[in-house]
Design an enzyme around this catalytic site. Structure first.
Site, PDB file in Angstrom:
ATOM      1  N   GLU A 160       0.798  -1.223   0.000  1.00  0.00           N
ATOM      2  CA  GLU A 160       0.000   0.000   0.000  1.00  0.00           C
ATOM      3  C   GLU A 160       0.835   1.280   0.000  1.00  0.00           C
ATOM      4  OE1 GLU A 160      -3.004  -0.095   3.035  1.00  0.00           O
ATOM      5  OE2 GLU A 160      -4.037  -1.777   2.104  1.00  0.00           O
ATOM      6  N   TYR A 196     -11.457  -3.024   1.919  1.00  0.00           N
ATOM      7  CA  TYR A 196     -12.219  -3.244   3.156  1.00  0.00           C
ATOM      8  C   TYR A 196     -13.630  -2.686   3.009  1.00  0.00           C
ATOM      9  CZ  TYR A 196      -7.948  -4.857   5.309  1.00  0.00           C
ATOM     10  OH  TYR A 196      -6.832  -5.587   5.613  1.00  0.00           O
ATOM     11  N   GLU A 255      -5.867  -8.600   0.754  1.00  0.00           N
ATOM     12  CA  GLU A 255      -6.399  -8.343   2.104  1.00  0.00           C
ATOM     13  C   GLU A 255      -7.894  -8.093   2.002  1.00  0.00           C
ATOM     14  OE1 GLU A 255      -4.598  -5.168   4.423  1.00  0.00           O
ATOM     15  OE2 GLU A 255      -2.579  -5.778   3.787  1.00  0.00           O
TER      16      GLU A 255
HETATM   17  C1  GCB Z   1      -4.387  -2.529   5.458  1.00  0.00           C
HETATM   18  C2  GCB Z   1      -2.956  -2.723   5.765  1.00  0.00           C
HETATM   19  C3  GCB Z   1      -2.733  -3.544   7.019  1.00  0.00           C
HETATM   20  C4  GCB Z   1      -3.709  -3.080   8.105  1.00  0.00           C
HETATM   21  C5  GCB Z   1      -5.115  -3.337   7.596  1.00  0.00           C
HETATM   22  C6  GCB Z   1      -6.165  -2.862   8.614  1.00  0.00           C
HETATM   23  O1  GCB Z   1      -4.766  -2.205   4.369  1.00  0.00           O
HETATM   24  O2  GCB Z   1      -2.235  -3.288   4.692  1.00  0.00           O
HETATM   25  O3  GCB Z   1      -1.415  -3.396   7.433  1.00  0.00           O
HETATM   26  O4  GCB Z   1      -3.487  -3.724   9.315  1.00  0.00           O
HETATM   27  O5  GCB Z   1      -5.319  -2.632   6.416  1.00  0.00           O
HETATM   28  O6  GCB Z   1      -6.666  -3.656   9.391  1.00  0.00           O
HETATM   29  O7  GCB Z   1      -6.444  -1.677   8.635  1.00  0.00           O
END
Ligand code: GCB
Length: 642
Positions: free
Chosen positions: A451, A504, A540
């Site tokens: 990222e 997310y 992710e």
């Molecule tokens: C992400 C990151 C990771 C974080 C995750 C989060 O995109 O790559 O290092 O821990 O989100 O949980 O926010």
């Protein structure tokens, strides 16, 4: 006072940077220290003396030469386990959050025969320390190294032999300060307003979401080799029909024209092929290929490549045995192939993280995690967001767990971290990483960053150079970085072999609205594949759960919410994996510690296991899915979850 602190921290990083080249920790190979008839290893894990330099400029250790005698003679020391992070070992918040130099030392007796035998090299190796390290032996500086997560070593035989009748003292100073040019980057912010902060107050800013653990994280070893020794071995494997092909290159140091003998033995110790010469090709009939877990009934098959340089008759012969797996990796526009069979990553992202020891290598934890990966039916993980211990990669080789090997390029968000100094360091780190991990069959792809702000103008040139340099170092593995930028504005994406994308939906965006996941995820995949025509890994996705919180209908932070987020993502994965999606990696395998902040309740809770490795409901959803995927996509089709 603030000026002094600023100056001292900057001065140390600067002084350290200028000396690095001179110490040459980067020359030579980085073979994992293994015992053999010609090599002995002495593990210095255990209790070391420890002292953090709390002086205002963090500089007292250098001003008073703490390396020149016992650390305990400079002031109060405490016991510190190695390997371990120092942060959570005591009850002191000051030490947990410490930024600056910490000092370690210990004394030991080096075996007399090592010292009396001038035909032996004695090498001191630090598995990793965060982040800048300087090492002295009996007060003499022997090496410096910039960056955590990777090993560094020096031949210390001459220093040790000066004082054979005394115990030897090893002193290691480690500085965890992060700047805009380190990896990961960070910045020190000095709070100069005397009405708000005490004199000299400063904080370390970081742009990554894991606790900035520091200390000596992996074992410190002393090991021996003969003076004519195997410095490096590189293997490249392939196969045609049932013939395995291993192209090898050996570099021998200490002799101008070494003859080299190479023998490949199978798991039962039978000779499978032999060759002579420092480079050559071995052919193995009826080869046992290295297969990923759940793709074959006999995954993780390893041969042993025994390499012996021929020294003069009077000198001892070195022997190094390298585990070798025969496998190929290939990528097309829509698929990822291992051994010419489509491979689908159903796995996890991890962290090196646990109670008390922080990022210190911990065997019970390593073995527990491999048992959980197998229980889950996971066939892969990404080393988010830095290289993991070599011992973990060795486990991956043996168990057939496929690895996306990531360098510590996490949190590159400031435009000043895209400059020449940053790029030069990033290239060095990739070199160190490839040098260390190139022979692991489990490693199927390099990830150069997580990222980054890849939409910023300098990112195009930065990633073009970084990725092409990585490909030049290793032309046989695909290269990626992990993006969360807008697909249309990502300046690094044109250079990767596989698109890795994090999202997310219904968490950071549209919180609480799981119903938007399918449409947003479908759009995401179609956008990225439409523009770049590359296979895609969802690198992710996930949701925080405070273990034991429940609500129906689901609400954020409950077990039910994580379940329903996962299920909504899975629906789309199942459509798109028929086209070009080649993997899904949950964020995260286990809860982990982070910096304190309003978004984190004693750490990141997106684990499907708690930090203590107890399953949340999401773990059962994934387990069910991963075993189903294994039955469908593995070439060996009769697995059951056990
Ligand atoms: C992400 C990151 C990771 C974080 C995750 C989060 O995109 O790559 O290092 O821990 O989100 O949980 O926010």
């Amino acid at each position: 006072m603030a000026v002094c602190a600023k100056w001292a921290l900057a001065a140390f990083l600067c002084a350290a940077a200028t000396v690095r080249g001179a110490w040459g920790a980067l020359s030579g190979g980085m073979l994992y220290p293994r015992e053999s008839p010609s090599r002995e290893v002495k593990d210095l894990s255990g209790l070391w003396s420890f002292r953090a330099d709390f002086s205002p400029g963090r500089n007292a250790g250098f001003e008073k030469s703490w390396f020149s005698g016992r650390l305990s003679e400079t002031g109060p020391v405490i016991d510190m386990p190695v390997p371990a992070s120092f942060n959570d070992i005591t009850q002191e918040a000051q030490l947990r959050d410490f930024i600056g130099w910490v000092w370690y030392d210990r004394e030991l007796w080096v075996p007399g025969r090592w010292l009396s035998d001038e035909g032996l090299r004695i090498v001191l190796r630090v598995g990793s320390a965060h982040y800048y390290s300087i090492v002295w032996v009996n007060g003499a500086k022997v090496m410096e190294h910039e960056g955590g997560h990777l090993p560094f070593e020096a031949d210390v035989g001459n220093v040790l032999r000066k004082n054979p009748s005394q115990p030897c003292r090893i002193t290691i100073a480690v500085n965890n300060t992060l700047t805009l040019q380190t990896l990961p980057p960070g910045s020190i912010q000095h709070m100069d307003d005397p009405t708000m902060y005490p004199p000299g107050y400063f904080v370390q800013n970081i742009n990554f979401d894991f606790f900035n653990y520091a200390g000596i994280h992996r074992p410190v070893l002393l090991y021996t080799t003969p003076n004519v020794y195997i410095d490096d071995i590189a293997v490249q494997t392939s196969f045609a029909d049932n013939i395995g092909i291993i192209v090898y290159q050996v570099s021998v140091a200490g002799s101008s024209e070494p003859a080299v003998q190479v023998t490949l033995t199978d798991k039962d110790g039978r000779c499978a092929a032999t060759s002579g010469g420092s480079s050559g090709t071995l052919r193995v009939t009826d080869v046992n290929l290295w297969w990923p877990y759940l793709m074959h009934e006999n995954p993780g098959y390893l041969y042993s490549l025994e390499v012996r340089p021929q020294a003069a008759a009077s000198r001892p012969t070195d022997l190094y045995a390298l585990p070798v797996g025969v496998r190929t990796v290939r990528v097309t526009d829509t698929r990822f192939f291992i051994n010419n069979k489509p491979f689908y990553f159903h796995g996890v992202n991890k962290h090196e993280d646990y109670d008390i020891r922080g990022k210190g290598l911990d065997w019970p934890l390593v073995v527990k995690d491999f048992n959980l990966l197998k229980w889950l039916g996971a066939n892969s993980f990404r080393t988010s967001h830095y290289p993991y211990a070599e011992e973990i990669l060795q486990m991956c080789d043996r168990h057939g767990i496929v690895v996306i090997d990531e360098c510590p390029g996490v949190g590159i968000k400031d435009i000043r971290s895209f400059g020449n100094a940053s790029l030069a360091h990033h290239l060095v780190v990739m070199e160190e990483l490839v040098r260390r991990d190139k022979n692991h069959p489990s490693v199927v792809m390099w990830s150069v960053a997580n990222e980054p702000a890849s939409e910023m103008p300098p990112a195009g040139r930065y990633f073009k150079e970084l990725i092409s340099h990585t490909k030049a170092l290793d032309p046989h593995r695909p290269v990626t970085f992990v993006s969360n930028s807008n697909f249309n504005r990502d300046l690094g994406a044109p250079y990767v072999d596989v698109i890795c994308v994090n999202s997310y939906f219904s968490w950071y965006r549209d919180p609480g609205h799981v119903e938007v996941i399918p449409i947003q995820l479908k759009t995401q995949f179609e956008n990225w594949h439409g523009k770049y025509q590359r296979p895609i890994i969802q690198s992710e996705y996930g949701a925080d759960v405070v273990s034991g919180l429940h609500s129906d209908p689901p609400m954020m932070f409950t077990e039910e919410y994580q379940e329903v987020v996962l299920q909504n993502y899975h629906k789309v994965f199942d459509q798109k994996r028929k086209e070009y999606v080649v993997g899904e990696l949950i964020w995260n395998f286990a809860d982990f510690m982070t910096a304190q902040g309003t978004l984190r309740v004693v750490g990141n809770k997106k684990g499907i296991f708690t930090r203590q490795r107890q399953p949340k409901s999401g773990a059962f959803i994934l387990r069910d899915r991963y075993w189903r995927l294994a039955n469908e996509t593995g070439s060996f089709q009769c697995f059951v979850a056990t």
